[in-house]
Structures are given as C-alpha cells and as structure tokens.
Design a protein around this motif. Sequence first.
Motif, short mmCIF file in Angstrom:
data_model
loop_
_atom_site.label_atom_id
_atom_site.label_comp_id
_atom_site.label_asym_id
_atom_site.label_seq_id
_atom_site.Cartn_x
_atom_site.Cartn_y
_atom_site.Cartn_z
N ASP A 139 -32.49 30.64 60.53
CA ASP A 139 -31.33 30.96 59.74
C ASP A 139 -30.13 30.26 60.48
O ASP A 139 -29.06 29.62 60.00
CB ASP A 139 -31.13 32.42 59.96
N GLU A 140 -30.17 30.30 61.74
CA GLU A 140 -29.07 29.72 62.47
C GLU A 140 -28.91 28.16 62.37
O GLU A 140 -27.85 27.54 62.22
CB GLU A 140 -29.48 30.16 64.10
N LEU A 141 -30.11 27.53 62.08
CA LEU A 141 -30.02 26.03 61.81
C LEU A 141 -29.39 25.89 60.41
O LEU A 141 -28.82 24.91 60.26
CB LEU A 141 -31.57 25.68 62.00
N THR A 142 -29.59 26.76 59.62
CA THR A 142 -29.18 26.62 58.25
C THR A 142 -27.73 26.83 58.35
O THR A 142 -26.96 26.01 57.64
CB THR A 142 -29.68 27.62 57.34
N GLU A 143 -27.17 27.75 59.17
CA GLU A 143 -25.70 27.90 59.25
C GLU A 143 -25.14 26.62 59.73
O GLU A 143 -24.02 26.40 59.43
CB GLU A 143 -25.34 29.11 60.19
N TRP A 144 -25.90 25.77 60.81
CA TRP A 144 -25.58 24.83 61.43
C TRP A 144 -25.12 23.65 60.30
O TRP A 144 -24.32 23.03 60.55
CB TRP A 144 -26.44 24.41 62.53
N VAL A 145 -26.20 23.44 59.56
CA VAL A 145 -25.97 22.21 58.65
C VAL A 145 -24.97 22.55 57.34
O VAL A 145 -24.45 21.59 56.89
CB VAL A 145 -27.57 22.00 57.92
N GLN A 203 -18.82 20.19 59.49
CA GLN A 203 -19.16 18.71 60.24
C GLN A 203 -20.35 18.25 59.64
O GLN A 203 -20.62 16.79 59.91
CB GLN A 203 -19.25 19.03 61.67
N VAL A 204 -21.34 19.05 59.25
CA VAL A 204 -22.49 18.49 58.60
C VAL A 204 -22.34 18.33 57.27
O VAL A 204 -22.53 17.29 56.52
CB VAL A 204 -23.77 19.26 59.16
N GLY A 205 -22.09 19.47 56.55
CA GLY A 205 -21.57 19.63 55.04
C GLY A 205 -22.74 19.67 53.98
O GLY A 205 -22.65 19.41 53.11
N GLN A 230 -28.51 11.45 53.21
CA GLN A 230 -28.98 10.78 54.54
C GLN A 230 -28.41 11.09 55.61
O GLN A 230 -28.63 11.04 56.58
CB GLN A 230 -29.17 9.18 53.87
N THR A 231 -26.79 10.81 55.40
CA THR A 231 -26.03 10.98 56.79
C THR A 231 -25.99 12.34 56.90
O THR A 231 -26.25 12.59 58.38
CB THR A 231 -24.51 10.91 56.13
N ILE A 237 -30.10 13.95 65.17
CA ILE A 237 -29.74 13.68 65.99
C ILE A 237 -29.56 15.12 66.94
O ILE A 237 -29.82 15.29 68.07
CB ILE A 237 -28.26 13.09 66.27
N GLU A 238 -29.26 16.10 66.26
CA GLU A 238 -29.22 17.39 66.79
C GLU A 238 -30.59 18.08 67.33
O GLU A 238 -30.84 18.30 68.52
CB GLU A 238 -28.64 18.39 65.72
#
Length: 588
Positions: free
Chosen positions: A333-339, A343-345, A399-400, A407-408
């Motif tokens: 869940d935390e990773l989903t919020e992160w993407v 900044q990731v979008g 892709q970006t 990288i993360e």
Amino acid sequence: MYRSNTCGELRLADKGKKVTLAGWVQKSRKLGGMTFIDLRDRYGITQLVIDGGADPELLQKAESLGREYVIQVSGEVLERQSKNSRIPTGEIEIKVESINILNKSVTPPFTIEENSDGGEDLRAKYRYLDLRRPPLQRALALRHRLAQEIRTYLDAQGFMEIETPYLIKSTPEGARDFVVPSRMNPGTFYALPQSPQTFKQLLMVAGYDRYFQIVRCFRDEDLRADRQPEFTQIDCEMSFVEQEDVLNTFEGMMRQMFKNALGVDIPNPLPRMSWYDAMDNYGSDKPDIRFGMKIHEVTQLVKGHGFSVFDSCDYIGGIAVSGCAEYTRKQLDELTEWVKRPQVGAKGLVYIKCNADGSFKSSIDKFYSPEEVKAIADAVEAKAGDLVLILCGAKRKTQTQLGVLRIEMGGRLGLRDPHTFAPLWIVDFPLLEWDDETQRFYAMHHPFTAPKPEHEQWFYSDKKEDLERVCANAYDFVLNGTELGGGSIRIHNAEMQSRMFEVLGISKEDAEYKFGFIINAFKYGAPPHGGLAFGFDRVCALFGGQETIRDYIAFPKNNQGRDVMIDSPSRIDQSQMDELFLASTVEE
Ligand code: ASP
C-alpha cells in the motif's frame, strides 16, 4: 618560514627532530596534569603536549588557547604513549617548547571537525569555517586533482585552453538567462553564457581545431535537484571529427581521471546504448546500470482480459524486484502511494508476488488465470521470491515512471553503492522532441546539433512523423544514473542551420537577430565539427561518492540561489539603478 613541517607530515621516523608547526587549535584538553592540543591545518592534525612541569609562562599560554586560535609552536617529536591508529600522525606528538599566538579567534559557531554539530544554514553562513573541515578539504582537493588530470590529458591530445567571454548574448541551452544591464548602452542587456556553445563553434570556424575550457556557466533555473545557478563545465570542441573520434577522445579522458584520481579501471571500451534502448529497458535516458531489474513490456500478454485499466492503455510494463515477494500488504500500500506521488505520477500499481513455493499472488488474480499470471511474471524475468511491479499508461511516460520506481527499488535493495562506477555512453538521440502544449518541436540537445546524415531526407520533410524519426549523432556520458556530460556532431552549413531554426518554429527575423552571427560565420568555410561538455561539479561529486555537488564548490549558493555568507543577491542603491536606467516594480 613560519613552519618546518605541516600538521599532517610527521611520523615515527621523525622522532627526536626539533620542528616548528603552525595551524589552528582544534581542541585542547587537560589530562593527568598534561595539556594536549590538537593542531590542525589542511594537511592533518598533530597532537601537541605540554606537561605540568613545564615553564609556568608556557603553561599559562597553553591554557589560554581557545578553539581556532592560530598558533606557531616549536618542540621535539616524541613517540606517543597511547597511539592513535586513526590518523596518520597518530604515533607521534610534539613536546612543546614554545608557543607563539599568531591570532586569536572568537568561539566558532560550530565544531570544526570531521563531523560538525552545525546545521546546514549556519555552516553556509560561515562557509570559510566549514571549509576548514576535512571532508570539504578532501572534496576540494579531489576537484583540484581532477582539473589537473583534465588539463594534462587534453594538453597531451593537442587541445588548446581558450577563454570565451561572459558578457554575451542569449545562448540556446534551454534555460532562462541571467542578464546584466549595460550602462554604456542604455536599455540593453548582456546575457551570461548558459554555455560557451556558440563561441566554441566560432573557434572551430577560426581553425582552433581542438579547444577546451574549464568554464563557469550560468542558468537561471529553479534550483530543485541539486543545481547551482553558476556551475562549471569542462567544455570541449573538435574539428574534422566524427562521433567515434569524440567518444574515443573523451572516454580516454574519463579513463585517465578514474585511474589517476581514484585508482579505478573503467571498462575499455565503455558500453554504449541507444537512447531508444535506454528508454525501453531502463525508463531513463540516464540509466543506472549498476544493477539489472530491466523494464519489460507486457502489453500484449495483459491486454484484453477484461481489466479495464489495462484494456484502455497503450503500454503496460513491469519490473521484477529481486527477493521482495515477502512485501506485506502495508508495504505494498505504501509503495502504491509512493508511485502516485506527483514526483512519479502513476495512477496505480499492480503487483505479482512470485512466492518461493512457485505459486503466485497478485492484485489482478480476478482477471487472469494462474498460467496467465505466470506468463506475465516470466515475461519480466521474475524468479521465485521476486516481486513484480506493473504500471500502465502512455508508453514513454509509463516507462519513465517504471524507471523512477526501478531506481527506488534498486536503492532499497542496496544496489546503488556510490563507490561502484558504471559509466556508459547513450547515443542515437532523437534530434527533435515534440511538445504537445506549445505544439512545436524543440531541439532535444540544442539547435546546433546535426541530423544523422542518413536521416537528412526526413529532416527536410514537412511531415511531423518524418521529423520525429530523425536521429542525431548526439551522445551523453552517463555515470550511475546521472548524466555527467553530453554533446553532438554539429551543423556546419548555413543552409542546414537555417532549416533547423525553421523546424523549431523560430522565424527568419528572430533567427537572424539571435544567431545571425553564427549562420553568417558558417558561410566562411566552417569545418565539420563536434564536441561535448561535462558538468564538472557533478563529475567531482560522483567521483567523491557523493550525490550533492555543493560540497565540491568552494562557495556555493543555497536552494534559493542565495549566497548567505555574503548576503547576495541584494538590493542596489537608487543611484546605481539610475545609472543603469533601471526601475524596480517590486514594492519596498
Ligand atoms: N553546450 C552543450 C551543453 O551545455 C554541450 C555541447 O553540446 O557541447 O549541454
């Protein structure tokens, strides 16, 4: 001479010598009737000792010393009772016979040691004190060493170091210019160079076929991401060369820098990757190839199974993150919020856990059979124990995003050791980049970059698809996920240069006004030429294993572009404004 030796020089072999040192008092302490002083200069630290039985006047002087006092001491080199193996002078100390206080110091606002207790702002304000600290001294020493290596190498290759002016006219590197009003020419302005691009090309026209300069450049950009408004480039240009010659020459320079400054051998030849492969496999035109975790497209496998999010997009891609199948619900869940952060979008994140027992658990189990899930996992080269992360959307954008995620995850897995160096060239950049917002093409590198000769027919076409296909002999030097430099083979004929301005939507008048001088120069026998520039501050930081360039610049600006030590930028007097024919619209 104030000193016979530096504070980093004396060793056990010097035992018994009478020496004189000069430096700063880092600290002083009393222990069992003895006074110990750490004396520092940029070469190191030497311990001084004054025993309780010494001449009372000397004792009193020793006790009066405060931090950062500048002193000169004479005495004898002794072998230390308790040796300190952490410093090179740790086996000796100086038995002080005389102290000469050269200057007093007020108490410094922070400790001046390897690790300081001072916050960043405070240290920036007293930069000259911060610069006394060993980490900064090491950083500037590395910078100096690299600059010497560059000069030695390029000189041996026949390059001439030639200075170009700072008070010029706008250069097309794509940032905002810093401008300087001209007092003698009321109402007009110089621009500070974003790079010496046009001048180095004019030097080629002038016949100086191998030029370089370690030169300051100025770009008025928002200072996110560790940028400085003024920064240093290793700027180079060569005539009668093709891309291959430029790459070989500067690969050689980098090889020598790595070898002589760090003792590191980089691959020979360096790997090369096309821009298209970099984008497809790493989601970045500056791929970090210290680790794999490549991006794989799975569009064909995934589309058309009734999962509307996937069915409606043109590209679906994923990465396999080694050993992360154990990620908990909370971590996912935390990773989903992160993407989803701006900044990731990304809009969301799909995962497949490839369990150690060979089973799969995914967030899309509803729509795919276990075989289909396995096929997706296989397509991204996931192994048992891996976590597959999938994003979807428009191709390059997705892709970006996958590249940022890669990288993360590489960072989280400890795959980005700053002392491992994985340089490579990115080549075959598209010449032009279409911008939907302004509905026009921009030069991907800059407008002086030539199309590949074999793509010239598309360059003269009026069709957007043709122009999008044109590639350039443009190249970037990339190290550990950072672009350290870039350049291209240039246009050297006036007619092609004018066509370029036309493609970029720059009117004839505007092109003439801004770049008439170079189009004109190209009419007088411009040789084929090409070159590149490296960001020297960043080269230094990466060689030093650091991410931020600030420590490698003696007097940097802060994130607001301010020099807080000298308090600049600042207002100027009305009389100065008047003299420059300036009026401010900012309310006092
Ligand atoms: N002037 C270019 C830059 O600053 C480098 C080059 O093309 O030589 O990026």
